[in-house]
Design a protein around this motif. Structure first.
Motif, PDB file in Angstrom:
ATOM      1  N   LYS A 106      20.017 -16.757 -17.044  1.00  0.00           N
ATOM      2  CA  LYS A 106      18.723 -16.754 -17.751  1.00  0.00           C
ATOM      3  C   LYS A 106      18.226 -15.341 -18.046  1.00  0.00           C
ATOM      4  O   LYS A 106      17.052 -15.158 -18.354  1.00  0.00           O
ATOM      5  CB  LYS A 106      17.679 -17.492 -16.901  1.00  0.00           C
ATOM      6  CG  LYS A 106      18.079 -18.897 -16.478  1.00  0.00           C
ATOM      7  CD  LYS A 106      18.238 -19.821 -17.673  1.00  0.00           C
ATOM      8  CE  LYS A 106      18.680 -21.218 -17.260  1.00  0.00           C
ATOM      9  NZ  LYS A 106      17.650 -21.984 -16.593  1.00  0.00           N
ATOM     10  N   TRP A 107      19.117 -14.355 -17.989  1.00  0.00           N
ATOM     11  CA  TRP A 107      18.684 -12.958 -18.051  1.00  0.00           C
ATOM     12  C   TRP A 107      17.933 -12.616 -19.332  1.00  0.00           C
ATOM     13  O   TRP A 107      17.021 -11.783 -19.328  1.00  0.00           O
ATOM     14  CB  TRP A 107      19.887 -12.024 -17.910  1.00  0.00           C
ATOM     15  CG  TRP A 107      20.800 -11.983 -19.096  1.00  0.00           C
ATOM     16  CD1 TRP A 107      21.885 -12.772 -19.316  1.00  0.00           C
ATOM     17  CD2 TRP A 107      20.717 -11.109 -20.218  1.00  0.00           C
ATOM     18  NE1 TRP A 107      22.484 -12.464 -20.508  1.00  0.00           N
ATOM     19  CE2 TRP A 107      21.788 -11.434 -21.084  1.00  0.00           C
ATOM     20  CE3 TRP A 107      19.842 -10.077 -20.591  1.00  0.00           C
ATOM     21  CZ2 TRP A 107      22.006 -10.779 -22.295  1.00  0.00           C
ATOM     22  CZ3 TRP A 107      20.062  -9.415 -21.788  1.00  0.00           C
ATOM     23  CH2 TRP A 107      21.122  -9.760 -22.622  1.00  0.00           C
ATOM     24  N   ASP A 108      18.295 -13.261 -20.451  1.00  0.00           N
ATOM     25  CA  ASP A 108      17.718 -12.890 -21.739  1.00  0.00           C
ATOM     26  C   ASP A 108      16.627 -13.841 -22.205  1.00  0.00           C
ATOM     27  O   ASP A 108      16.156 -13.738 -23.346  1.00  0.00           O
ATOM     28  CB  ASP A 108      18.810 -12.812 -22.800  1.00  0.00           C
ATOM     29  CG  ASP A 108      19.567 -14.134 -22.973  1.00  0.00           C
ATOM     30  OD1 ASP A 108      19.449 -15.007 -22.077  1.00  0.00           O
ATOM     31  OD2 ASP A 108      20.271 -14.291 -23.994  1.00  0.00           O
ATOM     32  N   LEU A 109      16.171 -14.737 -21.320  1.00  0.00           N
ATOM     33  CA  LEU A 109      15.111 -15.669 -21.681  1.00  0.00           C
ATOM     34  C   LEU A 109      13.749 -15.121 -21.272  1.00  0.00           C
ATOM     35  O   LEU A 109      13.623 -14.476 -20.224  1.00  0.00           O
ATOM     36  CB  LEU A 109      15.332 -17.025 -21.002  1.00  0.00           C
ATOM     37  CG  LEU A 109      16.586 -17.796 -21.410  1.00  0.00           C
ATOM     38  CD1 LEU A 109      16.632 -19.122 -20.661  1.00  0.00           C
ATOM     39  CD2 LEU A 109      16.627 -18.019 -22.919  1.00  0.00           C
TER      40      LEU A 109
ATOM     41  N   ASP B  42       5.127 -12.757 -18.865  1.00  0.00           N
ATOM     42  CA  ASP B  42       5.742 -13.960 -19.427  1.00  0.00           C
ATOM     43  C   ASP B  42       6.446 -13.725 -20.746  1.00  0.00           C
ATOM     44  O   ASP B  42       7.414 -14.421 -21.081  1.00  0.00           O
ATOM     45  CB  ASP B  42       4.687 -15.054 -19.595  1.00  0.00           C
ATOM     46  CG  ASP B  42       4.396 -15.788 -18.298  1.00  0.00           C
ATOM     47  OD1 ASP B  42       5.205 -15.673 -17.357  1.00  0.00           O
ATOM     48  OD2 ASP B  42       3.364 -16.483 -18.216  1.00  0.00           O
ATOM     49  N   GLN B  43       5.980 -12.765 -21.527  1.00  0.00           N
ATOM     50  CA  GLN B  43       6.573 -12.541 -22.842  1.00  0.00           C
ATOM     51  C   GLN B  43       7.871 -11.742 -22.754  1.00  0.00           C
ATOM     52  O   GLN B  43       8.637 -11.699 -23.715  1.00  0.00           O
ATOM     53  CB  GLN B  43       5.578 -11.826 -23.767  1.00  0.00           C
ATOM     54  CG  GLN B  43       5.340 -10.353 -23.453  1.00  0.00           C
ATOM     55  CD  GLN B  43       4.338 -10.112 -22.333  1.00  0.00           C
ATOM     56  OE1 GLN B  43       4.016 -11.034 -21.570  1.00  0.00           O
ATOM     57  NE2 GLN B  43       3.850  -8.894 -22.237  1.00  0.00           N
ATOM     58  N   LEU B  44       8.116 -11.116 -21.599  1.00  0.00           N
ATOM     59  CA  LEU B  44       9.331 -10.328 -21.418  1.00  0.00           C
ATOM     60  C   LEU B  44      10.443 -11.184 -20.807  1.00  0.00           C
ATOM     61  O   LEU B  44      10.179 -12.187 -20.153  1.00  0.00           O
ATOM     62  CB  LEU B  44       9.061  -9.130 -20.513  1.00  0.00           C
ATOM     63  CG  LEU B  44       8.032  -8.110 -21.013  1.00  0.00           C
ATOM     64  CD1 LEU B  44       7.918  -6.966 -20.023  1.00  0.00           C
ATOM     65  CD2 LEU B  44       8.408  -7.596 -22.397  1.00  0.00           C
ATOM     66  N   THR B  45      11.671 -10.757 -21.019  1.00  0.00           N
ATOM     67  CA  THR B  45      12.804 -11.484 -20.449  1.00  0.00           C
ATOM     68  C   THR B  45      12.859 -11.299 -18.935  1.00  0.00           C
ATOM     69  O   THR B  45      12.206 -10.405 -18.370  1.00  0.00           O
ATOM     70  CB  THR B  45      14.124 -10.989 -21.045  1.00  0.00           C
ATOM     71  OG1 THR B  45      14.325  -9.620 -20.640  1.00  0.00           O
ATOM     72  CG2 THR B  45      14.136 -11.093 -22.557  1.00  0.00           C
TER      73      THR B  45
ATOM     74  N   GLU C   6      21.609  -2.227 -12.395  1.00  0.00           N
ATOM     75  CA  GLU C   6      20.970  -2.585 -11.133  1.00  0.00           C
ATOM     76  C   GLU C   6      20.131  -3.847 -11.293  1.00  0.00           C
ATOM     77  O   GLU C   6      20.139  -4.732 -10.415  1.00  0.00           O
ATOM     78  CB  GLU C   6      20.095  -1.435 -10.631  1.00  0.00           C
ATOM     79  CG  GLU C   6      19.491  -1.721  -9.253  1.00  0.00           C
ATOM     80  CD  GLU C   6      18.666  -0.573  -8.702  1.00  0.00           C
ATOM     81  OE1 GLU C   6      18.055  -0.759  -7.632  1.00  0.00           O
ATOM     82  OE2 GLU C   6      18.626   0.505  -9.336  1.00  0.00           O
ATOM     83  N   ALA C   7      19.418  -3.955 -12.415  1.00  0.00           N
ATOM     84  CA  ALA C   7      18.602  -5.144 -12.660  1.00  0.00           C
ATOM     85  C   ALA C   7      19.475  -6.390 -12.760  1.00  0.00           C
ATOM     86  O   ALA C   7      19.130  -7.452 -12.220  1.00  0.00           O
ATOM     87  CB  ALA C   7      17.776  -4.960 -13.929  1.00  0.00           C
TER      88      ALA C   7
ATOM     89  N   ARG D 177      13.628  -4.847 -14.709  1.00  0.00           N
ATOM     90  CA  ARG D 177      13.751  -3.442 -15.110  1.00  0.00           C
ATOM     91  C   ARG D 177      12.423  -2.698 -14.976  1.00  0.00           C
ATOM     92  O   ARG D 177      12.388  -1.545 -14.545  1.00  0.00           O
ATOM     93  CB  ARG D 177      14.273  -3.333 -16.542  1.00  0.00           C
ATOM     94  CG  ARG D 177      15.743  -3.559 -16.655  1.00  0.00           C
ATOM     95  CD  ARG D 177      16.334  -2.979 -17.917  1.00  0.00           C
ATOM     96  NE  ARG D 177      15.967  -3.714 -19.107  1.00  0.00           N
ATOM     97  CZ  ARG D 177      16.627  -3.589 -20.270  1.00  0.00           C
ATOM     98  NH1 ARG D 177      17.647  -2.759 -20.371  1.00  0.00           N
ATOM     99  NH2 ARG D 177      16.255  -4.289 -21.329  1.00  0.00           N
ATOM    100  N   LEU D 178      11.333  -3.358 -15.348  1.00  0.00           N
ATOM    101  CA  LEU D 178      10.032  -2.703 -15.205  1.00  0.00           C
ATOM    102  C   LEU D 178       9.741  -2.366 -13.747  1.00  0.00           C
ATOM    103  O   LEU D 178       9.184  -1.308 -13.452  1.00  0.00           O
ATOM    104  CB  LEU D 178       8.930  -3.597 -15.788  1.00  0.00           C
ATOM    105  CG  LEU D 178       8.761  -3.569 -17.299  1.00  0.00           C
ATOM    106  CD1 LEU D 178       7.684  -4.556 -17.726  1.00  0.00           C
ATOM    107  CD2 LEU D 178       8.396  -2.168 -17.786  1.00  0.00           C
ATOM    108  N   ALA D 179      10.096  -3.270 -12.842  1.00  0.00           N
ATOM    109  CA  ALA D 179       9.900  -2.985 -11.415  1.00  0.00           C
ATOM    110  C   ALA D 179      10.734  -1.784 -10.990  1.00  0.00           C
ATOM    111  O   ALA D 179      10.274  -0.931 -10.211  1.00  0.00           O
ATOM    112  CB  ALA D 179      10.249  -4.212 -10.589  1.00  0.00           C
ATOM    113  N   LEU D 180      11.948  -1.694 -11.495  1.00  0.00           N
ATOM    114  CA  LEU D 180      12.804  -0.555 -11.145  1.00  0.00           C
ATOM    115  C   LEU D 180      12.248   0.749 -11.696  1.00  0.00           C
ATOM    116  O   LEU D 180      12.256   1.781 -11.008  1.00  0.00           O
ATOM    117  CB  LEU D 180      14.223  -0.792 -11.677  1.00  0.00           C
ATOM    118  CG  LEU D 180      14.987  -1.963 -11.060  1.00  0.00           C
ATOM    119  CD1 LEU D 180      16.330  -2.150 -11.752  1.00  0.00           C
ATOM    120  CD2 LEU D 180      15.201  -1.735  -9.568  1.00  0.00           C
TER     121      LEU D 180
END
Length: 248
Positions: free
Chosen positions: A139-142, A91-94, A126-127, A100-103
């Motif tokens: 909403k990419w940066d929220l 939740d704290q990440l955008t 890719e993300a 990106r973490l999944a990638l």
């Protein structure tokens, strides 16, 4: 060749027969809904397929390979991913960083993900492309915590999709959102799956959604498969009407 096969799969919890000799076949590119009343065994079956539970008996074959005793991380690498009824995000990440973490995890770079995140432009691109597929670029940066419930549901599916699975299991992707939002979510999910040649098993309670979007419907009752067929066949099945839809 079938993508997924279960053979007489069984999981008991004491006297409760959560999954009771379930044999089923999932073909490539199908969108299959898994339905049933609460306690029918749907979540237990999904947990068996994804490796969160070990069966008491039976086999699970994925692309012809026996994965019955593979742990969940190895099944993800084999091509099986899932989303959860209760959204499982950082939740704290955008929104971008969640994908990106999944990638990075998919590519085996998770230990250096933080250091690589800003330098790896290919992963960022890719993300962002995945976020675009799911309508989430605005909403990419929220932070994920700030997204509306429907957007969080889509982001959760996007994270699973980022693992590039061949089979994705979606646990109630439309729960907790309004009727109009349900259609938008499923329009997006169905489009992404079909455009990407992805096979999906969707656990769902909303029968309007099930009948609208499914290629095939599996109905569970008391740990067993009660009915299996296309929407029009399931709609006409008197056993389903009695046990699931609540009328004779």
């Amino acid at each position: 060749m079938a993508l997924l096969v279960t053979e007489r799969l069984r999981k008991y919890f004491g006297e409760t027969r959560a999954v009771d000799d379930v044999s089923l076949t999932i073909q490539p590119r199908e969108l299959v809904s898994l339905v049933g009343a609460n306690g029918a065994g749907k979540t237990t079956l999904v947990n068996l397929i994804t490796g969160l539970l070990t069966p008491d008996r039976g086999r699970i074959l994925f692309q012809g390979v026996d994965v019955t005793h593979l742990p969940a991380p190895q099944r993800i690498r084999a091509g099986i991913a899932r989303s959860f009824q209760l959204v499982n995000l950082f939740d704290q990440l955008t929104a971008l960083d969640n994908v990106r973490l999944a990638l990075f995890a998919r590519d085996g770079k998770i230990r250096t993900a933080v250091a690589l995140a800003e330098r790896d432009t290919a992963v960022r691109d890719e993300a962002m492309a995945i976020l675009e597929q799911f309508g989430l670029v605005p909403k990419w940066d929220l932070p994920a915590a700030s997204l509306a419930q429907g957007e969080r549901k889509l982001l959760d599916v996007a994270v699973a999709y980022a693992l590039r699975p061949q089979l994705v299991l979606l646990d109630e992707p439309t729960s907790g959102v309004g009727t109009r939002e349900k259609g938008r979510i499923m329009d997006t999910v169905a489009s992404v799956c079909r455009d990407g040649g992805l096979t999906a098993i969707v656990v769902e309670h909303d029968m309007d959604i099930v009948f609208t979007y499914s290629d095939r419907i599996l109905v569970m009752h008391q740990g067993q498969i009660l009915a299996d067929g296309p929407p029009e066949q399931i709609r006409a099945d008197e056993r389903v009407a009695t046990t699931l839809l609540g009328h004779a």
